[in-house]
Enzyme design. Sequence first.
Site, PDB file in Angstrom:
ATOM      1  CG  PHE A 252      42.143  25.745  56.124  1.00 46.40           C
ATOM      2  CD1 PHE A 252      40.809  25.834  55.598  1.00 46.40           C
ATOM      3  CD2 PHE A 252      43.188  25.479  55.297  1.00 46.40           C
ATOM      4  CE1 PHE A 252      40.531  25.468  54.029  1.00 46.40           C
ATOM      5  CE2 PHE A 252      43.004  25.275  53.888  1.00 46.40           C
ATOM      6  CZ  PHE A 252      41.707  25.349  53.363  1.00 46.40           C
TER       7      PHE A 252
ATOM      8  CE  LYS B 199      38.844  25.682  67.967  1.00 41.76           C
ATOM      9  NZ  LYS B 199      39.289  26.729  67.922  1.00 41.76           N
TER      10      LYS B 199
ATOM     11  CG  ASP C  43      45.716  32.236  67.483  1.00 38.05           C
ATOM     12  OD1 ASP C  43      44.699  32.012  66.694  1.00 38.05           O
ATOM     13  OD2 ASP C  43      46.708  31.756  67.251  1.00 38.05           O
TER      14      ASP C  43
ATOM     15  CG  ASN D  28      48.921  35.240  59.867  1.00 40.36           C
ATOM     16  OD1 ASN D  28      48.811  35.188  58.730  1.00 40.36           O
ATOM     17  ND2 ASN D  28      48.103  35.495  60.616  1.00 40.36           N
TER      18      ASN D  28
ATOM     19  CE  LYS E 192      41.967  25.221  64.564  1.00 44.15           C
ATOM     20  NZ  LYS E 192      42.559  26.074  63.275  1.00 44.15           N
TER      21      LYS E 192
END
Length: 405
Positions: free
Chosen positions: A324, A342, A280, A211, A338
């Site tokens: 992030f 997480k 991912d 990416n 998130k």
Amino acid sequence: MRIVLGVGGGIAAYKSAELVRALAKRGDDVQVVLTDAGRQFITPLTFAALTGHKVITSLFASESDSAGTLTSAVEHIGVAQENDLLLVAPATADLLAKFAHGLATDFLTTLYLAFTGPVVLAPAMNSNMWNHSATQANLALLRERGHRFVDPDEGWLACGTTGPGRLADPERIAAAVDFISRRRTDLSGDTVLVTAGPTQEPLDPVRYITNRSSGKMGYAIAEAARDRGAKVILVSGPVSIPAPAGITVEHVRTAREMREAVLRRLEEATIIVKSAAVGDYHLEHVSQQKMKKTAARLSVELDPTPDILAEAGRKKGDRLLIGFAAETEHLAQEARRKLETKNCDMVVANLVGREGVGFESDYNEVTLITRSADPVHIGPAPKREIADRILDQIPVLRLIAHSAV
Ligand SMILES: Cc1cc2nc3c(=O)[nH]c(=O)nc-3n(C[C@H](O)[C@H](O)[C@H](O)COP(=O)(O)O)c2cc1C
């Protein structure tokens, strides 16, 4: 704190005497360096009386020391090493240009290049000089270098006009110095584990999926944490940034390698910042030979990579975890999701895919999302400034985490 105060040739030079008093009141030890042009506006005697130190006015010791004795053969290096912070007020347009472009034509500009600590600049000049594209370009360069600015006030200027350009109030400059000096050691005793950059997921021996992450944000966080006294471990995907001095860097390539490195170093950390753009999906069975091009359509089946942030969240214990979220839409919802799923203490949300900020850029614009404090919007600003503003939140995060127990 030991401060070198550079005084340039601006009409506001007289206010630097007040600044010296404000710094001395806080207990700072100030060494003044006065430029040739600065001497046209204020005498060395004023500063010598206020600081109790001889004032440095020349690169060459015989001129600088009226007694003719050398305190150091290379005094600009000695002064650079002995002091904790370089403050320049007033920072004239000329000084900003010289600093930006690395000219070393007198004591102050040479000292600037030899100095490795924090730099605080308080510019003052006529509004047209301030607004000139040359000055603005120099300011941008210096901001990218991580220097802190105490921007000039708007108001009546000595040249008879009104507008931006008046030296900030000496108390405001002293407060900025105070803030920087607290930042210098606020993470001493912490070990910060930072992940940065992209991952590369191979398709065959020559091709991979990756990416656009440059790693600049993560490297800026690692450097900012180091400069605030932390021990820093940087787990970096493939980037073209040189390894920063004083930081342990672990180079990895794939998401799996990054997971392995993060989990191995997790125990040592007190703060984890996961700024890497981890791929991912990956190809489970990578071809050992280069895939041949044919006329037929090619399909590859990709499997999800390990969710390192979620795993770190499960294993974090009382460590702080900062994640992030780089999104192209629904930024706030995704960042909050998130944060909850997480087990993060804070999520740094940034919209990507826009010109001028985010991936590959030296600038970023982010929103900090926590469980109980209001969202904090930062930027657009150089990534190093964003990095410091993120780390400024650590005490707040500790307070939130503590009150949740
Ligand atoms: C009366 C007078 C006032 C000045 N005030 C300023 C000022 O406020 N800011 C500035 O950038 N330059 C100002 N200048 C121009 C600077 O003195 C000049 O650019 C000089 O080279 C700067 O030297 P330095 O690099 O030692 O600061 C002024 C000049 C004069 C004659």
